[in-house]
Scaffold this active site. Structure first.
Site, PDB file in Angstrom:
ATOM      1  N   GLU A 125       0.460  -1.331   0.067  1.00 45.97           N
ATOM      2  CA  GLU A 125       0.204  -0.014   0.105  1.00 45.97           C
ATOM      3  C   GLU A 125       0.579   1.285  -0.272  1.00 45.97           C
ATOM      4  O   GLU A 125       1.745   1.015   0.452  1.00 45.97           O
ATOM      5  CB  GLU A 125      -0.852  -0.176   1.091  1.00 45.97           C
ATOM      6  CG  GLU A 125      -1.873  -0.718   1.430  1.00 45.97           C
ATOM      7  CD  GLU A 125      -2.235  -1.161   3.200  1.00 45.97           C
ATOM      8  OE1 GLU A 125      -2.168   0.539   3.980  1.00 45.97           O
ATOM      9  OE2 GLU A 125      -2.714  -1.784   3.210  1.00 45.97           O
ATOM     10  N   CYS A 174       2.542   8.583   1.341  1.00 47.05           N
ATOM     11  CA  CYS A 174       3.326   7.082   2.409  1.00 47.05           C
ATOM     12  C   CYS A 174       3.886   6.837   1.796  1.00 47.05           C
ATOM     13  O   CYS A 174       3.344   5.672   1.168  1.00 47.05           O
ATOM     14  CB  CYS A 174       2.494   6.960   3.355  1.00 47.05           C
ATOM     15  SG  CYS A 174       2.639   6.492   5.191  1.00 47.05           S
ATOM     16  N   CYS A 184       6.046  -7.271   7.599  1.00 44.74           N
ATOM     17  CA  CYS A 184       6.973  -6.890   8.339  1.00 44.74           C
ATOM     18  C   CYS A 184       7.292  -7.760   9.342  1.00 44.74           C
ATOM     19  O   CYS A 184       6.370  -8.402  10.171  1.00 44.74           O
ATOM     20  CB  CYS A 184       6.441  -5.016   9.384  1.00 44.74           C
ATOM     21  SG  CYS A 184       7.917  -4.921  10.267  1.00 44.74           S
ATOM     22  N   CYS A 231       4.783  -5.706  15.597  1.00 43.69           N
ATOM     23  CA  CYS A 231       4.925  -4.785  16.557  1.00 43.69           C
ATOM     24  C   CYS A 231       2.727  -4.745  16.606  1.00 43.69           C
ATOM     25  O   CYS A 231       2.220  -4.647  16.373  1.00 43.69           O
ATOM     26  CB  CYS A 231       4.745  -3.151  16.395  1.00 43.69           C
ATOM     27  SG  CYS A 231       6.202  -2.243  16.127  1.00 43.69           S
ATOM     28  N   CYS A 256      -0.135  -3.140  15.540  1.00 39.85           N
ATOM     29  CA  CYS A 256       0.611  -2.430  13.703  1.00 39.85           C
ATOM     30  C   CYS A 256      -0.461  -3.691  12.650  1.00 39.85           C
ATOM     31  O   CYS A 256       0.421  -4.968  13.295  1.00 39.85           O
ATOM     32  CB  CYS A 256       1.743  -2.601  13.649  1.00 39.85           C
ATOM     33  SG  CYS A 256       1.921  -2.169  11.718  1.00 39.85           S
ATOM     34  N   CYS A 272      -2.253   1.692   8.551  1.00 43.88           N
ATOM     35  CA  CYS A 272      -1.284   1.129   7.621  1.00 43.88           C
ATOM     36  C   CYS A 272      -1.796  -0.588   7.456  1.00 43.88           C
ATOM     37  O   CYS A 272      -1.144  -1.767   8.212  1.00 43.88           O
ATOM     38  CB  CYS A 272      -0.098   1.028   8.078  1.00 43.88           C
ATOM     39  SG  CYS A 272       1.244   0.063   6.817  1.00 43.88           S
TER      40      CYS A 272
END
Length: 343
Positions: free
Chosen positions: A92, A105, A112, A116, A119, A330
Site C-alpha cells: 500500500e 506514504c 514486516c 508491533c 500494527c 497501515c
C-alpha cells in the site's frame, strides 16, 4: 524472458548497462533523464537514443512501472493505493493532500518482522523486501505524482530492515540525475535497529522519525518487541552523537493509547528521556485494528499531553487523523486483499 526494470536504477547501474551494451557512457544519463525527468512509459520513447540502441535495450530491459490495481478514496481527499508485486503480493501507499502540501506514504516491505502490537502490517508477518524499483514505482505510478511535495517511508515494513534498497531509492529521489528532491522533503520512519540506524545516519541526510510510543523500556517492549534488541535509552544515547539542527530533523512518533500511555506520568518520562535532544514529538491518535485490545485516547487527553511536553521545551504536535472512512490503518487493505486471494 523476464526483462529487468530500469526504474529505480542508480546512474552507476545504468552506466554498467550501457557499457555492457557497447553504448557511450553519456547514454546512461540520457536514459535517467527520460525515466526520472520525463517519466516515460516505454524505451521506444527515448528518441535521442538511436533505433539500434533502443532495440538493444528492449531485448533485456523495460521501464518497469506498474499502476496501482485499486484505490480507495476518503472524503477528506486521502487516497490509499494498492499495488501488486511481481510475486503476487500486495503493498500500500497513501496519498495525503493538505493545503499546499501533498505527502505520499510509501512502503518498503511486504509485511514486516517487527510485530508491533498495534500494527496490522506486523500481523501479516514478513514476506519480502521491496527492491528500489518497487519503492520508486509507488511514486512514479500514481496520478498525483506531479503534485507531491513530501515522501514519508512510513508505510508497510521497517525501512532499516531493508536499508540497501531504501538507500538506493533515496539516492534516486535526491540525486541530480534522478528526482532532484531535497532530502528535507523525505522522512524515514523506524522502530530503531542498531546497525541500520547508525548506517542510515551516516549515509543519508533525510529526516528521521523514531516510533517510540512509550518512554518506559518494559512497556515499549510489550508494544514493540524490537525494544528487546535495541532499547530506546540506547537509541537516544546514539542519537545524541548526531547533529539534527541543520541537515535533518529528528522526530519521535507517539501513538496515544487510552489508559496505556496517555497519562502525564508518561509525558514526564518523555521529558526526562529526551531532555537536551534537538527533536520534536508527533502525537498520533490510534486507528483501531481487528483483534487488538487497544483504543485511542480522547482529544482532551492528547491536548493535555501535548501542552505538558510543549511547556517543558519539547516541541509537540498532534497529527491530524486522515482517511478514517477507508482502510485507514497501515496494512488493512493489503491484509484484506491477501485474505481474498487465499479464500
Amino acid at each position: 524472458m523476464n526483462k529487468q526494470p530500469l526504474l529505480g536504477m542508480t546512474l552507476s547501474e545504468l552506466q554498467d548497462i550501457t557499457r555492457n551494451l557497447g553504448m557511450p557512457k553519456f547514454t546512461a544519463k540520457q536514459i535517467a533523464t527520460w525515466i526520472y525527468d520525463k517519466r516515460i512509459d516505454s524505451i521506444n520513447e527515448m528518441t535521442n537514443l538511436s533505433l539500434k540502441q533502443r532495440e538493444k535495450l528492449n531485448e533485456e530491459y523495460e521501464i518497469g512501472a506498474s499502476a496501482p490495481i485499486e484505490a480507495m478514496r476518503s472524503a477528506d481527499g486521502t487516497i490509499k493505493y494498492l499495488f501488486r508485486t511481481p510475486d503476487n503480493n500486495f503493498i500500500e501507499s497513501v496519498y495525503i493532500p493538505d493545503d499546499d502540501r501533498a505527502t505520499l506514504c510509501v512502503s518498503s516491505q511486504v509485511g514486516c518482522k517487527m510485530n508491533c502490537k498495534f500494527c496490522m502490517t506486523g500481523k501479516q508477518g514478513f514476506t519480502a523486501n521491496l527492491n528500489a524499483n518497487q519503492i520508486i514505482n509507488q511514486i512514479y505510478s500514481i496520478p498525483e505524482r506531479e503534485k507531491l511535495t513530501n515522501i514519508v517511508l512510513m508505510g508497510m515494513g521497517e525501512p532499516l530492515d531493508n536499508l540497501d534498497e531504501v538507500l538506493k531509492a533515496l539516492e534516486v529521489l535526491t540525486s541530480d540525475y534522478g528526482y532532484k528532491w531535497s532530502s528535507k522533503r523525505i522522512t524515514v520512519s523506524t522502530v530503531g535497529l542498531r546497525k541500520g540506524l547508525r548506517h542510515f545516519l551516516e549515509k543519508s541526510n533525510c529526516h528521521l522519525a523514531i516510533s517510540i510510543h512509550s518512554p518506559l523500556p518494559a512497556q515499549r517492549s510489550d508494544l514493540m518487541p524490537a525494544e528487546k534488541a535495541f532499547s530506546i535509552t540506547e537509541m537516544v544515547d546514539l542519537l545524541r552523537n548526531y547533529d539534527f539542527s541543520k541537515q535533518r530533523r529528528l522526530s519521535f512518533e507517539y501513538i496515544v493509547f487510552k489508559g496505556v500511555n496517555d497519562s502525564l506520568i508518561y509525558a514526564k518520562e518523555l521529558v526526562k528521556l529526551l531532555r537536551g535532544l534537538d527533536c520534536r514529538i508527533n502525537l498520533i491518535r490510534f486507528h483501531a485494528i481487528p483483534n487488538v485490545d487497544l483504543n485511542g485516547a480522547d482529544m482532551d487527553t492528547m491536548i493535555k499531553f501535548r501542552d505538558y511536553l510543549t511547556a517543558h521545551e519539547l516541541f509537540t504536535t498532534i497529527r491530524a487523523s486522515r482517511g478514517e472512512d477507508i482502510f485507514a490503518a497501515c496494512g488493512m487493505l493489503s491484509t484484506a486483499k491477501e485474505q481474498e486471494k487465499n479464500s
